[in-house]
Design a protein around this motif. Structure first.
Motif, short mmCIF file in Angstrom:
data_model
loop_
_atom_site.label_atom_id
_atom_site.label_comp_id
_atom_site.label_asym_id
_atom_site.label_seq_id
_atom_site.Cartn_x
_atom_site.Cartn_y
_atom_site.Cartn_z
N PHE A 192 0.84 -1.20 0.00
CA PHE A 192 0.00 0.00 0.00
C PHE A 192 0.87 1.25 0.00
O PHE A 192 0.62 2.20 -0.76
CB PHE A 192 -0.92 0.01 1.22
N TRP A 193 1.88 1.27 0.87
CA TRP A 193 2.75 2.45 0.93
C TRP A 193 3.52 2.63 -0.37
O TRP A 193 3.72 3.77 -0.83
CB TRP A 193 3.72 2.33 2.10
N LYS A 194 3.93 1.57 -1.01
CA LYS A 194 4.61 1.68 -2.30
C LYS A 194 3.70 2.35 -3.34
O LYS A 194 4.13 3.27 -4.05
CB LYS A 194 5.04 0.30 -2.80
N LEU A 195 2.46 1.90 -3.40
CA LEU A 195 1.51 2.49 -4.34
C LEU A 195 1.26 3.96 -4.04
O LEU A 195 1.24 4.80 -4.94
CB LEU A 195 0.19 1.72 -4.31
N ILE A 196 1.05 4.25 -2.75
CA ILE A 196 0.78 5.63 -2.34
C ILE A 196 1.97 6.53 -2.67
O ILE A 196 1.81 7.64 -3.20
CB ILE A 196 0.45 5.68 -0.84
N ASN A 197 3.15 6.07 -2.40
CA ASN A 197 4.35 6.89 -2.63
C ASN A 197 4.65 7.09 -4.11
O ASN A 197 5.17 8.14 -4.51
CB ASN A 197 5.55 6.25 -1.95
N GLU A 198 4.32 6.10 -4.95
CA GLU A 198 4.75 6.16 -6.34
C GLU A 198 3.67 6.55 -7.34
O GLU A 198 3.98 7.07 -8.41
CB GLU A 198 5.34 4.81 -6.75
N TYR A 199 2.40 6.29 -7.01
CA TYR A 199 1.36 6.47 -8.03
C TYR A 199 0.14 7.28 -7.60
O TYR A 199 -0.50 7.93 -8.43
CB TYR A 199 0.84 5.10 -8.48
N VAL A 200 -0.25 7.21 -6.34
CA VAL A 200 -1.59 7.64 -5.92
C VAL A 200 -1.66 9.14 -5.64
O VAL A 200 -0.75 9.74 -5.05
CB VAL A 200 -2.03 6.84 -4.67
N ASP A 201 -2.80 9.74 -6.05
CA ASP A 201 -3.06 11.17 -5.81
C ASP A 201 -4.08 11.39 -4.69
O ASP A 201 -4.01 12.37 -3.96
CB ASP A 201 -3.59 11.82 -7.09
N ILE A 202 -5.08 10.49 -4.58
CA ILE A 202 -6.14 10.62 -3.58
C ILE A 202 -6.34 9.30 -2.87
O ILE A 202 -6.42 8.25 -3.52
CB ILE A 202 -7.48 11.05 -4.24
N VAL A 203 -6.40 9.34 -1.52
CA VAL A 203 -6.60 8.14 -0.71
C VAL A 203 -7.86 8.28 0.13
O VAL A 203 -8.06 9.31 0.79
CB VAL A 203 -5.40 7.88 0.23
N PHE A 204 -8.71 7.24 0.10
CA PHE A 204 -9.86 7.14 0.99
C PHE A 204 -9.61 5.99 1.96
O PHE A 204 -9.24 4.89 1.54
CB PHE A 204 -11.15 6.85 0.22
N ALA A 205 -9.84 6.23 3.26
CA ALA A 205 -9.69 5.17 4.26
C ALA A 205 -10.65 5.46 5.40
O ALA A 205 -10.96 6.62 5.68
CB ALA A 205 -8.26 5.12 4.79
N ASN A 206 -11.14 4.40 6.06
CA ASN A 206 -11.85 4.65 7.31
C ASN A 206 -10.83 4.61 8.45
O ASN A 206 -9.64 4.35 8.22
CB ASN A 206 -13.02 3.68 7.51
N GLU A 207 -11.27 4.87 9.67
CA GLU A 207 -10.29 5.01 10.75
C GLU A 207 -9.57 3.71 11.05
O GLU A 207 -8.37 3.73 11.39
CB GLU A 207 -10.94 5.57 12.01
N GLU A 208 -10.24 2.54 10.91
CA GLU A 208 -9.57 1.27 11.15
C GLU A 208 -8.51 1.00 10.08
O GLU A 208 -7.41 0.54 10.38
CB GLU A 208 -10.58 0.12 11.17
#
Length: 326
Positions: A190-206
């Motif tokens: 997940f962190w690899k994708l977020i760091n390299e590709y992603v512009d917007i992230v949706f997550a709930n608190e868990e």
């Protein structure tokens, strides 16, 4: 892009069935065909509702209802479930970029607790066999945003190939983290994708806690330090939205929780609808909250046309009159 799944929704009288099935409440567990049949047996006699589902598919169906050009990439079988899925998605106005094979289609057994919480036993079937070879720039070309459900992160090659195509096409990449246990099992990726590709992230608190190890406000700051926009939903308390140094809190709309299925999917749809109209984070958050408040008031993932008319009217107010939601 997501798992093309037919949702089989069952309203439980108590959580006893979850204990019998060894399904942790609120989780999404991958199951095989034998276990799917076991769930059918344990829940025999309960009222069932069948609909085209899958997290990304739900989001796109809502966006299509609002008049946006939306397309879905997935894989189904040539069985009755696959035919139902294709017809249902197309009838909702979504362009169905579906690959069809001679194999069982995926189904998601959605067990709804009396308090509205949902627990999934998901049989992926052929949907799990979506591969990089099924993708092409031609599929991506008509679109500006690439939205992918976090359930797909277990297929590392597929999701990274798809995000790379989207990036090459100049698209914004959006991911919903999907489920806390999926995040726990694939945290580094997940962190690899977020760091390299992603512009917007949706997550709930868990999910945000599973990703960052932090509580919501610290978690949204951590995620926002790596992407353009981070959204952490905190249930009845609303959502935390952050971009750059700006942090916005948007309260939830008090609504009786009937079924939490697709709440996050509809929130993402509303938020992205606001983004497509170049509105502020606060306005986008209000539209996301509006969408989510309506879907949690019904069983399943579909709303009646008269409800959509109300949503459209209220959305117009938020977009153009800056009216706060009461």
């Amino acid at each position: 892009m997501g798992n093309a799944l037919v949702d089989v929704l069952m309203k439980l009288n108590s959580d006893e069935s979850l204990h019998k099935l060894n399904l942790p409440k609120g989780s999404m567990q991958l199951i095989d065909e034998s276990r799917r049949n076991h769930i059918f047996n344990v829940t025999d006699g309960m009222q069932r509702k069948i609909t085209a589902g899958g997290s990304a598919s739900n989001t796109l169906a809502a966006l299509a209802k609002m008049g946006l050009h939306a397309g879905f990439i997935g894989k189904v079988g040539n069985d009755d479930y696959g035919k139902f899925y294709m017809e249902e998605v197309s009838s909702m106005g979504v362009n169905a970029h579906l690959i069809r094979k001679e194999a069982p289609s995926g189904t998601a057994m959605a067990l709804i607790s009396p308090d509205g919480e949902r627990t999934f036993g998901t049989y992926l079937g052929i949907s799990a066999e979506l591969s990089p070879e099924d993708l092409s720039e031609e599929i991506f070309r008509p679109y500006s945003y690439f939205y992918v459900e976090g359930y797909l992160v277990q297929n590392y090659e597929l999701i990274e190939s798809a995000m790379q195509i989207a990036r090459n096409m100049g698209m914004k990449v959006v991911i919903d983290t999907a489920s806390y246990n999926i995040v726990e099992s694939n945290r580094d990726f997940f962190w690899k994708l977020i760091n390299e590709y992603v512009d917007i992230v949706f997550a709930n608190e868990e999910e945000a806690r599973a990703l960052t190890g932090l509580e919501p406000e610290e978690a949204v700051r951590e995620i926002a330090s790596r992407v353009e926009i981070a959204v952490v939903k905190v249930g009845p308390k609303g959502a935390l939205i952050m971009s750059g140094d700006e942090l916005v809190t948007v309260p939830a709309i008090p609504t009786e929780l009937v079924d939490a299925t697709a709440a996050g999917d509809f929130y993402a749809a509303g938020f992205l609808y606001g983004i497509s109209h170049k509105k502020s984070m606060e306005q986008c958050g209000h539209i996301g909250t509006l969408f989510a408040s309506h879907i949690i008031g019904v069983v399943g993932t579909r709303l009646e046309d008269h409800t959509w008319e109300k949503i459209k009217s209220k959305t117009e107010e938020i977009l153009y009159l800056s009216v706060a939601i009461n």
